[in-house]
Design a protein around this motif. Structure first.
Motif, PDB file in Angstrom:
ATOM      1  N   MET A  58       0.915  -1.267  -0.117  1.00  0.00           N
ATOM      2  CA  MET A  58       0.014   0.077   0.071  1.00  0.00           C
ATOM      3  C   MET A  58       0.946   1.251  -0.157  1.00  0.00           C
ATOM      4  O   MET A  58       1.796   1.237   0.793  1.00  0.00           O
ATOM      5  CB  MET A  58      -0.831  -0.038   1.142  1.00  0.00           C
ATOM      6  CG  MET A  58      -1.916   1.243   1.282  1.00  0.00           C
ATOM      7  SD  MET A  58      -2.897   0.911   2.703  1.00  0.00           S
ATOM      8  CE  MET A  58      -3.868   2.569   2.470  1.00  0.00           C
ATOM      9  N   HIS A  59       0.612   2.041  -0.885  1.00  0.00           N
ATOM     10  CA  HIS A  59       1.371   3.438  -0.864  1.00  0.00           C
ATOM     11  C   HIS A  59       0.920   4.498  -0.078  1.00  0.00           C
ATOM     12  O   HIS A  59       1.787   4.993   0.419  1.00  0.00           O
ATOM     13  CB  HIS A  59       1.438   3.875  -2.481  1.00  0.00           C
ATOM     14  CG  HIS A  59       2.394   3.073  -3.410  1.00  0.00           C
ATOM     15  ND1 HIS A  59       3.335   3.216  -3.667  1.00  0.00           N
ATOM     16  CD2 HIS A  59       1.984   1.937  -3.787  1.00  0.00           C
ATOM     17  CE1 HIS A  59       4.105   2.211  -4.300  1.00  0.00           C
ATOM     18  NE2 HIS A  59       3.233   1.444  -4.544  1.00  0.00           N
ATOM     19  N   ALA A  60      -0.261   4.688  -0.086  1.00  0.00           N
ATOM     20  CA  ALA A  60      -0.721   5.816   0.819  1.00  0.00           C
ATOM     21  C   ALA A  60      -1.033   5.747   2.223  1.00  0.00           C
ATOM     22  O   ALA A  60      -1.068   4.398   2.501  1.00  0.00           O
ATOM     23  CB  ALA A  60      -2.288   6.226   0.402  1.00  0.00           C
ATOM     24  N   GLN A  74      -2.202  12.951   0.247  1.00  0.00           N
ATOM     25  CA  GLN A  74      -3.682  13.124  -0.200  1.00  0.00           C
ATOM     26  C   GLN A  74      -4.300  14.681  -0.132  1.00  0.00           C
ATOM     27  O   GLN A  74      -5.049  14.795  -0.297  1.00  0.00           O
ATOM     28  CB  GLN A  74      -4.374  12.201   0.760  1.00  0.00           C
ATOM     29  CG  GLN A  74      -4.262  10.582   0.519  1.00  0.00           C
ATOM     30  CD  GLN A  74      -4.784   9.564   1.320  1.00  0.00           C
ATOM     31  OE1 GLN A  74      -6.174  10.213   1.369  1.00  0.00           O
ATOM     32  NE2 GLN A  74      -4.259   8.825   1.649  1.00  0.00           N
ATOM     33  N   TYR A  75      -3.216  15.677   0.500  1.00  0.00           N
ATOM     34  CA  TYR A  75      -3.623  16.835   0.292  1.00  0.00           C
ATOM     35  C   TYR A  75      -2.253  17.614   0.625  1.00  0.00           C
ATOM     36  O   TYR A  75      -1.425  17.290   1.494  1.00  0.00           O
ATOM     37  CB  TYR A  75      -4.534  17.310   1.673  1.00  0.00           C
ATOM     38  CG  TYR A  75      -5.181  18.548   1.656  1.00  0.00           C
ATOM     39  CD1 TYR A  75      -5.328  19.251   0.243  1.00  0.00           C
ATOM     40  CD2 TYR A  75      -5.435  19.295   2.861  1.00  0.00           C
ATOM     41  CE1 TYR A  75      -6.061  20.550   0.430  1.00  0.00           C
ATOM     42  CE2 TYR A  75      -5.850  20.517   2.837  1.00  0.00           C
ATOM     43  CZ  TYR A  75      -6.219  21.042   1.635  1.00  0.00           C
ATOM     44  OH  TYR A  75      -6.582  22.466   1.580  1.00  0.00           O
ATOM     45  N   GLN A  76      -2.126  18.595  -0.235  1.00  0.00           N
ATOM     46  CA  GLN A  76      -0.809  19.622   0.015  1.00  0.00           C
ATOM     47  C   GLN A  76      -1.524  21.001   0.054  1.00  0.00           C
ATOM     48  O   GLN A  76      -1.880  21.700  -0.868  1.00  0.00           O
ATOM     49  CB  GLN A  76      -0.205  19.461  -1.450  1.00  0.00           C
ATOM     50  CG  GLN A  76       0.411  18.127  -2.085  1.00  0.00           C
ATOM     51  CD  GLN A  76       1.754  18.094  -0.566  1.00  0.00           C
ATOM     52  OE1 GLN A  76       1.749  17.152   0.055  1.00  0.00           O
ATOM     53  NE2 GLN A  76       2.674  18.878  -0.594  1.00  0.00           N
ATOM     54  N   PRO A  77      -1.842  21.136   1.366  1.00  0.00           N
ATOM     55  CA  PRO A  77      -2.630  22.699   1.543  1.00  0.00           C
ATOM     56  C   PRO A  77      -1.677  23.800   1.320  1.00  0.00           C
ATOM     57  O   PRO A  77      -2.420  24.691   0.882  1.00  0.00           O
ATOM     58  CB  PRO A  77      -2.621  22.449   2.964  1.00  0.00           C
ATOM     59  CG  PRO A  77      -1.765  21.524   3.731  1.00  0.00           C
ATOM     60  CD  PRO A  77      -1.502  20.559   2.569  1.00  0.00           C
ATOM     61  N   ASP A  78      -0.290  23.853   1.358  1.00  0.00           N
ATOM     62  CA  ASP A  78       0.808  24.875   0.870  1.00  0.00           C
ATOM     63  C   ASP A  78       1.192  24.565  -0.479  1.00  0.00           C
ATOM     64  O   ASP A  78       2.158  25.233  -0.764  1.00  0.00           O
ATOM     65  CB  ASP A  78       1.722  25.115   2.005  1.00  0.00           C
ATOM     66  CG  ASP A  78       1.123  25.385   3.352  1.00  0.00           C
ATOM     67  OD1 ASP A  78      -0.090  26.013   3.162  1.00  0.00           O
ATOM     68  OD2 ASP A  78       1.608  24.931   4.301  1.00  0.00           O
ATOM     69  N   GLY A  79       0.342  23.702  -1.388  1.00  0.00           N
ATOM     70  CA  GLY A  79       1.165  23.692  -2.867  1.00  0.00           C
ATOM     71  C   GLY A  79       2.031  22.622  -2.859  1.00  0.00           C
ATOM     72  O   GLY A  79       2.256  21.717  -1.910  1.00  0.00           O
ATOM     73  N   VAL A  80       2.777  22.685  -4.038  1.00  0.00           N
ATOM     74  CA  VAL A  80       3.593  21.103  -4.395  1.00  0.00           C
ATOM     75  C   VAL A  80       4.841  21.272  -3.740  1.00  0.00           C
ATOM     76  O   VAL A  80       5.468  20.160  -3.564  1.00  0.00           O
ATOM     77  CB  VAL A  80       3.725  21.016  -5.976  1.00  0.00           C
ATOM     78  CG1 VAL A  80       2.496  21.220  -6.512  1.00  0.00           C
ATOM     79  CG2 VAL A  80       4.550  22.287  -6.386  1.00  0.00           C
TER      80      VAL A  80
END
Length: 625
Positions: A1-3, A75-81
């Motif tokens: 599993m990756h995530a 699963q989420y990047q709130p401040d960008g990449v």
């Protein structure tokens, strides 16, 4: 599993694949910073189960005690990449679609939209107030262009670098779930566009973790993803798990897989075959069908053939040949890939089979191209007169409304919506939106910005389009691409919208139109007159469509079977702002008729069964408000 897997009560299992690294640690950034070493298993996965973790926690992975990187399966990047990843608890969202069973592919009327330009706000939340009007048009499926995290706030989505993360500027994971939930509440299916052939350049840190890429093949975007070389098993699983991630956690009903011709895999079991197998297993587990639709430049029927017959088992495929046949007849363009099209016979063949090039020589490619799609069921082909590619990959992003007359827009609508295939409408097309859909990005690397501009110029050389290239990096380019929803309420825009409603209504209520079927279809064309007749039937239901691609009126005798035929719709009628129809309401075999230039008309054969049910009447467009 990756995530990663958020378990509950503050416990979270972190997993990351990095087979060649000597040390990996998870770096927790909040509420207080801590560094926790991870343990490596035999397959190259590093794992650590931590407590005291809440869904708001942000983290990075420290690689070989040297550098910190976001999670490749974030699963989420709130401040960008370039910022840290955030833990997501998918169990926290309260879904209300437990009774939703989806819409079959054969019944879909697809509406492709770009989240950033569909509304002034450019968010998932802003789409929701428009869903009722979309549904009332007769559309039952929306297709979202990619929403995986890309650099900056403006992008088509094909420069995504975190396949599992939902774009922060669109509204993140909660925003997407809320949108899907509201779609299902209204009876609308959701298709999500995913990209498994490349990742974007900015913020792409996968190389720091493992052999995700290979130099064996090259794509238009650089190195290919490693689907068949050493260590490819984990790479394949990374993308297969990604597909299941969208179906399981976001309840999307189907995935559209971008440019599968750039997925290079020489293994005996192709990645697409493995993907379709896993999605089919998931469908069986869930007790309902989830779909995969491919975009391909190969004209290869193996993509949708069953796995047991040597195919990949994908459920549907975009048919570019249908678009090219239609576009060239309407516009007269003959450069680039349009060089291979422009005759009525091309449209006839696409109506009958799908692919126009099924092994014939392609002048554009300077080689033979494709194989036969004659045996592909009609419900496995998606057709369109416009989409994001065919509009946005023009230098000036002109929609069809900027290239052809109002009469030709109605003709294009009829060709697509009355075809034997699954129709797709590009956002704004239904009311004749005339703002361009341009290519836009918001990169932060000056060198990359310059490379994008040079690449776009090279792409347009063979078309020899005139005018200056809009700057993809400019905010103005992005703002020019936003559609003006209010246009649909007035003038010729309102008329066209009502015409689309009428066509969709006819498609849904007439059995000969509502059942995608190539076997019970006959298409005849006259190259000199530039006119095309299509006959379709389903049991007692029979229809005849007259399509005039000539700018002038054409006198002809339609190939009708026995019986009386009644007119259901005629784009030349004054109620559709046409020049006025000269077609009779009732036709009998052998009658000569005159079809107005650039018009489409539909006739229905009278039958006792239909008469008992009251027949099918042409509605008044003024009733659609």
């Amino acid at each position: 599993m990756h995530a990663i897997n958020y378990i509950s009560s503050g416990r979270c299992e972190f997993n990351v694949w990095a087979p060649f690294l000597s040390a990996v640690a998870v770096k927790i950034l909040s509420p207080e910073e801590r560094l926790v070493p991870m343990e490596k298993d035999m397959e190259g996965f590093w794992r650590a189960t931590l407590t005291g973790i809440t869904p708001a926690v942000r983290y990075l992975y420290r690689l070989s005690d040297e550098k910190d990187r976001p999670d490749p399966a974030s699963q989420y990047q709130p401040d960008g990449v370039h910022g840290p990843s955030q833990v997501i608890d998918h169990s926290a969202f309260r879904w209300s679609d437990e009774n939703w069973r989806g819409i079959s592919l054969s019944e879909m009327i697809i509406y492709e939209l770009h989240v950033g330009t569909f509304t002034p706000d450019g968010t998932f939340k802003a789409i929701i107030p428009r869903l009722d009007e979309v549904r009332d048009t007769g559309i039952n499926t929306i297709e979202l262009m990619p929403v995986s995290q890309f650099p900056g706030e403006r992008n088509w989505g094909y420069d995504g670098v975190y396949p599992y993360a939902v774009q922060n500027s669109y509204g993140g994971p909660q925003g997407l779930k809320h949108l899907v939930n509201e779609c299902h509440r209204r009876g609308i299916s959701v298709i999500l566009d995913v990209v498994y052939n490349h990742l974007g350049p900015e913020g792409n840190y996968l190389r720091d973790f493992g052999p995700y890429f290979t130099t064996t093949y090259l794509t238009p975007w650089g190195e290919a993803i490693n689907f068949d070389s050493a260590y490819s098993r984990e790479v394949r699983n990374y993308f297969i798990e990604n597909a299941l991630h969208w179906l399981r956690h976001y309840h999307v009903d189907a995935l559209r897989i971008d440019a599968v011709h750039a997925i290079f895999d020489m293994k005996a079991k192709h990645f697409l075959s493995e993907l379709s197998e896993r999605v089919e297993e998931f469908s069986q587990e869930q007790g309902r069908k989830y779909y995969l639709i491919a975009e391909s430049d190969l004209n290869d029927s193996r993509i949708v053939m069953p796995r047991e017959s040597g195919g990949y088992g994908i459920d549907g495929v975009w048919c570019d040949d249908f678009h090219h046949s239609l576009h060239t007849l309407l516009t007269g363009e003959n450069r680039g890939y349009y060089l291979d099209f422009g005759k009525i016979e091309h449209m006839v063949k696409s109506m009958k089979e799908g692919f126009v090039y099924s092994g014939e020589y392609s002048e554009f490619r300077k080689r033979n191209h494709g194989n036969s799609s004659g045996d592909i069921p009609a419900q496995q082909m998606v057709v369109f007169s416009q989409n994001h590619d065919q509009t946005g990959n023009r230098m000036l992003g002109e929609r069809l409304s900027a290239l052809v007359s109002f009469e030709a827009l109605k003709l294009a609508a009829g060709v697509v919506l009355l075809s034997p295939y699954v129709p797709l409408i590009f956002m704004g097309e239904e009311y004749g939106e005339d703002t361009p859909f341009l290519y836009f990005v918001s990169h932060s690397d000056p060198g990359l910005i310059e490379a994008v501009q040079r690449g776009r110029m090279r792409e347009f050389r063979e078309f020899k389009w005139q005018g200056g290239l809009p700057d993809p990096q400019s905010t103005e380019t992005f703002l020019k691409s936003k559609i003006d929803w209010e246009k649909r309420r007035e003038g010729h825009h309102k008329v066209l919208l009502n015409f689309y409603r009428q066509l969709i209504g006819l498609r849904k209520t007439i059995p000969a139109l509502s059942h995608p079927d190539k076997k019970n279809l006959c298409a005849e064309g006259n190259e000199n007159q530039r006119i095309l007749f299509i006959m379709r039937r389903k049991d007692a239901s029979q229809i005849m469509i007259a399509l005039n691609f000539n700018g002038a009126d054409v006198a002809c005798v339609p190939p009708l079977s026995d019986g009386a035929w009644n007119k259901a719709i005629d784009s030349a009628e004054s109620i559709w702002r046409g020049p006025g129809s000269v077609l009779p309401y009732e036709l009998v075999p052998g009658s000569e008729i005159t079809v107005r230039g650039g018009s489409i008309a539909l006739y229905i054969r009278k039958s006792p069964l239909l008469e008992e049910n009251g027949g099918i009447q042409q509605s008044n467009p003024e009733n659609h408000e």
